[in-house]
Design an enzyme around this catalytic site. Structure first.
Site, mmCIF file in Angstrom:
data_model
loop_
_atom_site.group_PDB
_atom_site.id
_atom_site.type_symbol
_atom_site.label_atom_id
_atom_site.label_comp_id
_atom_site.label_asym_id
_atom_site.label_seq_id
_atom_site.Cartn_x
_atom_site.Cartn_y
_atom_site.Cartn_z
ATOM 1 N N PHE A 57 0.809 -1.150 0.141
ATOM 2 C CA PHE A 57 -0.019 -0.009 0.091
ATOM 3 C C PHE A 57 0.688 1.324 0.066
ATOM 4 C CE2 PHE A 57 -3.201 3.182 1.577
ATOM 5 C CZ PHE A 57 -4.412 2.420 0.833
ATOM 6 N N VAL A 81 1.178 -9.291 -2.706
ATOM 7 C CA VAL A 81 -0.361 -9.333 -2.111
ATOM 8 C C VAL A 81 -1.157 -10.717 -2.150
ATOM 9 C CG1 VAL A 81 -2.478 -7.971 -1.718
ATOM 10 C CG2 VAL A 81 -0.623 -6.770 -2.523
ATOM 11 N N ALA A 85 -8.606 -14.510 4.073
ATOM 12 C CA ALA A 85 -10.018 -14.648 4.225
ATOM 13 C C ALA A 85 -10.851 -13.414 4.475
ATOM 14 C CB ALA A 85 -10.111 -15.379 5.742
ATOM 15 N N HIS A 88 -9.410 -7.576 2.544
ATOM 16 C CA HIS A 88 -8.127 -6.613 2.591
ATOM 17 C C HIS A 88 -7.461 -6.836 1.135
ATOM 18 C CE1 HIS A 88 -4.036 -5.833 3.816
ATOM 19 N NE2 HIS A 88 -5.000 -4.636 4.431
ATOM 20 N N PHE A 113 4.698 -2.106 -12.651
ATOM 21 C CA PHE A 113 3.710 -2.648 -12.000
ATOM 22 C C PHE A 113 4.353 -4.110 -11.781
ATOM 23 C CE2 PHE A 113 0.087 -5.061 -10.277
ATOM 24 C CZ PHE A 113 -0.415 -4.358 -9.078
ATOM 25 N N ARG A 127 5.828 -17.356 -8.928
ATOM 26 C CA ARG A 127 6.039 -16.201 -9.805
ATOM 27 C C ARG A 127 7.257 -15.499 -9.580
ATOM 28 N NH1 ARG A 127 1.304 -18.070 -9.983
ATOM 29 N NH2 ARG A 127 -0.294 -17.787 -11.805
#
Length: 154
Positions: A57, A81, A85, A88, A113, A127
């Protein structure tokens, strides 16, 4: 017809990299991939600067600061990210991608990005250099190409 493409050489490029400390076991591999790509394509280590931020963020505000300086040919944003659950994940991934895109458009500097947004830790690990290549390396390739393309179009 005239066709423009950015060269894939990082010689003489100054690149800023922003890395999220959250999920560092993933993001450190993305950073290693970016640095490897830049050096393999001719960037000097002295022309690569890395800023660590607490989480994904926080990436856009530092991207804006770096892109505003006029010192970098590109800024690479790296993070991971991973869905949990709660909602967020949706808020963070959406705002980070919007923020990074906004900085790039506003400052006319390639802001790449390279933030993974995955459903599982396993997908993030894949990744970051195992099965699906290293997305940090891919982000650096985009930074190189876009930096050179921007120079051609100036």
């Amino acid at each position: 017809m005239k066709i423009y493409e950015g060269k894939l050489t990082a010689e003489g490029l100054k690149v800023g990299i922003i890395v999220s400390r959250f999920n560092e076991f993933i993001t450190s591999k993305l950073l290693a991939g970016s640095i490897d790509c830049l050096k393999r394509h001719g960037a000097k280590e002295d022309n690569i600067e890395v800023c660590w931020v607490p989480g994904a963020f926080e990436i856009p505000v530092i991207a804006k600061k770096m892109a505003s300086k006029g010192k970098y040919d590109a800024v690479i944003c790296l993070g991971a990210v991973i869905r949990g659950a709660t909602p967020h994940f949706d808020y963070v991934s959406s705002e980070v991608s919007k923020g990074v895109a906004h900085v790039s458009l506003d400052k006319e500097v390639p802001v790449i990005f390279g933030v993974l947004t995955t459903n599982t830790i396993e997908q993030a690990i894949e990744r970051a250099g195992t099965k699906a290549g290293n997305k940090g390396y891919d982000a650096a390739m985009s930074a190189i190409e876009m930096s050179n393309l921007m120079k051609i179009l100036d």
